[in-house]
Design a protein around this motif. Structure first.
Motif, short mmCIF file in Angstrom:
data_model
loop_
_atom_site.label_atom_id
_atom_site.label_comp_id
_atom_site.label_asym_id
_atom_site.label_seq_id
_atom_site.Cartn_x
_atom_site.Cartn_y
_atom_site.Cartn_z
N SER A 53 15.42 43.61 122.98
CA SER A 53 15.90 42.85 124.12
C SER A 53 14.95 43.00 125.31
N ALA A 54 14.41 44.19 125.49
CA ALA A 54 13.44 44.39 126.58
C ALA A 54 12.20 43.52 126.35
N LEU A 55 11.75 43.46 125.11
CA LEU A 55 10.58 42.61 124.79
C LEU A 55 10.91 41.14 125.04
N ASN A 56 12.10 40.71 124.61
CA ASN A 56 12.47 39.30 124.81
C ASN A 56 12.62 38.97 126.29
N ARG A 57 13.09 39.93 127.09
CA ARG A 57 13.24 39.70 128.53
C ARG A 57 11.89 39.63 129.23
N ARG A 58 11.02 40.58 128.92
CA ARG A 58 9.78 40.72 129.69
C ARG A 58 8.63 39.89 129.12
N GLY A 59 8.69 39.60 127.81
CA GLY A 59 7.60 38.84 127.21
C GLY A 59 6.46 39.72 126.74
N ALA A 60 6.47 40.97 127.12
CA ALA A 60 5.42 41.90 126.69
C ALA A 60 5.99 43.31 126.78
N LEU A 61 5.53 44.16 125.89
CA LEU A 61 6.09 45.52 125.87
C LEU A 61 5.14 46.46 125.14
N ASP A 62 5.03 47.67 125.67
CA ASP A 62 4.39 48.75 124.91
C ASP A 62 5.49 49.35 124.05
N ALA A 63 5.57 48.90 122.82
CA ALA A 63 6.72 49.17 121.97
C ALA A 63 6.62 50.53 121.30
N GLY A 64 7.74 50.98 120.78
CA GLY A 64 7.76 52.17 119.96
C GLY A 64 7.25 51.84 118.57
N PRO A 65 7.05 52.87 117.74
CA PRO A 65 6.43 52.62 116.43
C PRO A 65 7.28 51.73 115.52
N GLU A 66 8.61 51.85 115.62
CA GLU A 66 9.45 51.06 114.71
C GLU A 66 9.41 49.58 115.06
N LEU A 67 9.58 49.26 116.34
CA LEU A 67 9.55 47.84 116.74
C LEU A 67 8.18 47.24 116.43
N ALA A 68 7.12 47.98 116.74
CA ALA A 68 5.77 47.47 116.45
C ALA A 68 5.59 47.22 114.96
N GLU A 69 6.11 48.13 114.15
CA GLU A 69 5.97 47.98 112.70
C GLU A 69 6.76 46.78 112.18
N VAL A 70 7.98 46.60 112.67
CA VAL A 70 8.80 45.48 112.19
C VAL A 70 8.19 44.15 112.64
N VAL A 71 7.69 44.09 113.87
CA VAL A 71 7.05 42.85 114.34
C VAL A 71 5.81 42.57 113.50
N ARG A 72 5.06 43.62 113.19
CA ARG A 72 3.86 43.42 112.35
C ARG A 72 4.25 42.90 110.97
N LEU A 73 5.30 43.50 110.37
CA LEU A 73 5.78 43.03 109.06
C LEU A 73 6.24 41.57 109.14
N ALA A 74 6.92 41.22 110.23
CA ALA A 74 7.42 39.85 110.38
C ALA A 74 6.26 38.87 110.52
N LEU A 75 5.21 39.27 111.25
CA LEU A 75 4.05 38.39 111.39
C LEU A 75 3.35 38.19 110.06
N GLU A 76 3.21 39.29 109.30
CA GLU A 76 2.59 39.17 107.97
C GLU A 76 3.42 38.26 107.09
N ALA A 77 4.75 38.39 107.17
CA ALA A 77 5.63 37.55 106.36
C ALA A 77 5.50 36.09 106.76
N ARG A 78 5.36 35.84 108.06
CA ARG A 78 5.20 34.44 108.50
C ARG A 78 3.91 33.85 107.94
N ASP A 79 2.84 34.65 107.95
CA ASP A 79 1.58 34.16 107.38
C ASP A 79 1.71 33.92 105.88
N ARG A 80 2.35 34.90 105.21
CA ARG A 80 2.44 34.84 103.75
C ARG A 80 3.29 33.68 103.27
N THR A 81 4.30 33.31 104.05
CA THR A 81 5.22 32.24 103.63
C THR A 81 4.89 30.91 104.32
N ALA A 82 3.74 30.84 104.92
CA ALA A 82 3.32 29.61 105.61
C ALA A 82 4.36 29.17 106.63
#
Lengths: 274, 133
Positions: A53-82
């Motif tokens: 929610s903090a990321l969605n509010r501010r548009g940018a965030l120095d995230a913790g390891p879990e949020l950064a990891e899940v966002v990275r996984l989601a980005l990879e999934a977006r690329d992989r599934t076109a």
């Protein structure tokens, strides 16, 4: 066989350990539940104090390891599934009426206009930056991530199965898992791996007289149409199964074992499954 | 014959000396009392008074901040200890898993792009069910 169940992430979580009752297994269940609750507090879009929610509010965030990891996984999934899997469906979900936890959705609300998806996300180390007016929903992939993590915690105690409302991982012995088909129920058995089910048969509501559901087609920004009612996919991890189930539901070919149920009552087996 | 008093009388000299010493000390005391200073000059400088008030306020505020920091530090330490305990428990579990053959499954599963795990249809009753999440 030991079983522990608790509510988390908008669903009922079940943990199974194929061991005798012991202090170690009880401690493992407690740690697993705390881990689910901790990850929910970080990744839920419904909690104003979550990191997401903090990321969605501010548009940018120095995230913790879990949020950064899940966002990275989601980005990879977006690329992989076109783009079939897309974490930027947040605004489209809200516009479709899924603007609060599912139990609190107004059954008689009005829907908004479909919202564009595919917005820009930049991640550099732990720094996440969203394009203007882009917001993330990590509901499905966040739950898969939690299931994978907790399964890795439990596997050291013994053969285990973690089921978070359909996102499921098991290790260590053959586990019989029920899958709903058009004709009834089927039992799949796997020694290790993950299963996820996505569909429009649950988490649905009505808007302006029409049915809405939580599976957004990123190409339209509206709840997906199509011939499928439900898709169940087998993969190596819950994250991968969750991503593949959504992609197959939106029209991607199944790359592994899958059970597809159509709107007109047919069951299709794919990926070498009988 | 008229007797003329002598100015060299020892008694008179002693009186004169004592009077001189007395005058000297009275003058000294008078000078030391600074009778020429005004009342305004002897009053405390208002800027100094303000500084003293500010110093007292800052001391009180720093004490309050220290108490808050100490409290937060204690909470942080407690959370840190809990997380370290959890991490140690997870590490212990993982170490145990590595020692057994069980760990081969998640290790293989976590590698991206691996083939899907083997799965078969059976006639057993299910232990749990996967439904739309």
């Amino acid at each position: 066989m030991e079983r522990h169940s608790f509510p988390a992430m908008g669903t009922q979580v079940e943990l199974f350990l194929d061991t005798s009752p012991s202090a170690e297994s009880r401690s493992a269940f407690d740690s697993a539940q705390r881990e689910f609750e901790r990850l929910e507090a970080l990744l839920s879009r419904f909690r104003p104090d979550s990191e997401l929610s903090a990321l969605n509010r501010r548009g940018a965030l120095d995230a913790g390891p879990e949020l950064a990891e899940v966002v990275r996984l989601a980005l990879e999934a977006r690329d992989r599934t076109a783009g079939l899997f897309d974490p930027t469906v947040h605004d489209a979900l809200v516009s479709a009426g899924y603007d609060r936890t599912f139990d609190e959705i107004d059954p008689d609300g009005r829907s908004g206009t479909p919202r564009r998806c595919g917005g820009g996300i930049r991640i550099d180390g732990m720094r996440i930056e969203l394009e203007r007016d882009v917001h993330l929903d990590l509901g499905g992939i966040g739950k898969g991530y939690a299931v994978d993590r907790v399964a890795r915690m439990l596997v050291g105690v013994g053969p285990c199965l973690v089921n978070a409302g359909g996102d499921l991982v098991c290790y260590g012995r053959p586990w019989p898992v029920g899958v709903d088909t058009a004709e009834g129920q089927l039992t799949l058995e796997l020694d290790r791996g993950a299963i996820a089910t996505s569909g429009r048969d649950r988490r649905r509501w009505r808007r302006d007289g029409a049915e809405a559901h939580h599976l957004i087609d990123p190409s339209t920004g509206a709840p997906a149409g199509g011939d499928l009612l439900r898709v169940t996919v087998v993969a190596n991890t819950a994250v991968e199964a969750e991503v593949q189930a959504k992609a197959v539901f939106l029209g991607a070919p199944a790359s592994g074992p899958a059970v597809l149920v159509t709107n007109d009552g047919r069951t299709i087996f794919a990926g070498g499954l009988v | 014959m008229v007797a003329v008093g002598s100015m060299t009388s020892h008694v008179a000299r002693l009186y004169a000396l004592a009077a001189g010493v007395l005058v000297f000390f009275v003058t000294w005391a008078g000078v030391a009392a600074h009778p020429w200073q005004t009342r305004a000059a002897t009053a405390q400088d208002p800027r100094l008074a303000a500084l003293q008030v500010r110093e007292q306020r800052l001391r009180a505020e720093s004490l309050a901040v220290k108490r808050i920091v100490d409290r937060r530090w204690a909470v942080y330490r407690a959370h840190l200890a809990l997380r370290r305990h959890e991490i140690a428990a997870i590490n212990a579990v993982n170490a145990k898993a590595r020692a057994s053959s069980l760990v081969s499954a998640p290790a293989a599963a976590s590698s991206g792009g691996a083939a899907a795990p083997p799965v078969r249809v059976v006639t057993l009753p299910p232990l749990t069910i996967t439904r739309t999440s």
